[in-house]
Design an enzyme around this catalytic site. Sequence first.
Site, PDB file in Angstrom:
ATOM      1  N   SER A 118      33.481  38.966 -37.576  1.00  0.00           N
ATOM      2  CA  SER A 118      34.028  37.776 -38.254  1.00  0.00           C
ATOM      3  C   SER A 118      35.535  37.952 -38.341  1.00  0.00           C
ATOM      4  O   SER A 118      36.031  38.758 -39.135  1.00  0.00           O
ATOM      5  CB  SER A 118      33.425  37.639 -39.654  1.00  0.00           C
ATOM      6  OG  SER A 118      32.050  37.372 -39.590  1.00  0.00           O
ATOM      7  N   LYS A 194      31.666  30.048 -38.855  1.00  0.00           N
ATOM      8  CA  LYS A 194      31.379  31.180 -39.733  1.00  0.00           C
ATOM      9  C   LYS A 194      32.167  31.069 -41.035  1.00  0.00           C
ATOM     10  O   LYS A 194      31.657  31.389 -42.118  1.00  0.00           O
ATOM     11  CB  LYS A 194      31.700  32.494 -39.033  1.00  0.00           C
ATOM     12  CG  LYS A 194      31.439  33.745 -39.889  1.00  0.00           C
ATOM     13  CD  LYS A 194      29.977  33.853 -40.342  1.00  0.00           C
ATOM     14  CE  LYS A 194      29.748  35.038 -41.288  1.00  0.00           C
ATOM     15  NZ  LYS A 194      29.715  36.329 -40.599  1.00  0.00           N
ATOM     16  N   LYS A 262      37.506  39.441 -47.373  1.00  0.00           N
ATOM     17  CA  LYS A 262      38.276  39.354 -46.131  1.00  0.00           C
ATOM     18  C   LYS A 262      38.038  38.019 -45.446  1.00  0.00           C
ATOM     19  O   LYS A 262      38.973  37.360 -44.964  1.00  0.00           O
ATOM     20  CB  LYS A 262      37.884  40.525 -45.222  1.00  0.00           C
ATOM     21  CG  LYS A 262      38.569  40.562 -43.865  1.00  0.00           C
ATOM     22  CD  LYS A 262      37.702  39.988 -42.754  1.00  0.00           C
ATOM     23  CE  LYS A 262      36.440  40.782 -42.519  1.00  0.00           C
ATOM     24  NZ  LYS A 262      35.655  40.225 -41.381  1.00  0.00           N
TER      25      LYS A 262
END
Length: 324
Positions: A118, A194, A262
Amino acid sequence: MPACVAGSEPRLGAGQRSERRADTMRIGFCGTGFMGAPMARRLLAAGHEVHVWNRTSDKCAALVAAGAVMAASPLEVATQCEVVCLCLLDDTAVGTVVFGRDGLAQAGAVRLIVDHSSIPPDRTQSFAQRLQHACGAQWVDAPVSGGVPGAEAGTLAIMAGGSADAVDELRPLLAAYASRVTHMGPCGSGQVAKLCNQIIVAAGVLAVAEAIGLAECSGIDAQRLPEALGGGLADSRLLQIFAARMLHPSAAKTGALTTMLKDIDAVTCHGSRTQAALPITSTVRELMRQALLGSAPGMDLWEIVRLYRPLDRDASMCPTCPKQ
């Protein structure tokens, strides 16, 4: 047909097995940590020949025992496999593994990189262009959702960005660990999807934690919330999975809070570039930062419920409630 499909010219070293079924492939897998290891294990179980590399080599040991071939570097993976999957922590790790001194792109033999990490969409697009210029290879960003349980069960959802032909070629391979592969558009599109996923998951986990905190501060049995809300509009996989973990803590991991933060930071940055309104995400980001202050390393996502729980089980106030 991929050059690494059985029947192509073998490039294995002496002593390495080369027998594979006609419907299997020789695949590279870089990053065998929390998520990558069960994904690589599913590839092995499907009969694929898997060459693995991880920065911490000990994390490859169980896979090697299960039949994987250990590589000393990403470059060595690239000399054996034209299709390589990545499952790494962040864009810095991805850049190093692909373009570093012993990176995948240095071999000139990699034809297709499938990135399950990701990372920000703009970095994906930059990496894809750089890879194309370096060795003519294609990049498919294929972040996953479903966590470790989904990887182990082979039920991950994959959001893919890249050429339609490349994604279609990969579908039989990805079926080893994913029950759904959705082509979202060109490179970077999978990473945008995502980020959308992470907005919903992060906000949902915090909502579950907040509901549990309210129940406990109110003196009702929070243990009964999943049953009471089950089947109603508030019911969801997030409620059932995370409420159970928050109410019955265990050593099993759902995901690191730092990793989710993150991704939420990436959502905020991408939102700024696209001028998207993200007021809920901004609040979620701040609460996650608060939860990490003074926390132990490796804090799991479900542990964010501590923000909402009474400091003392005999007291009636939460740390987030107004002072009386």
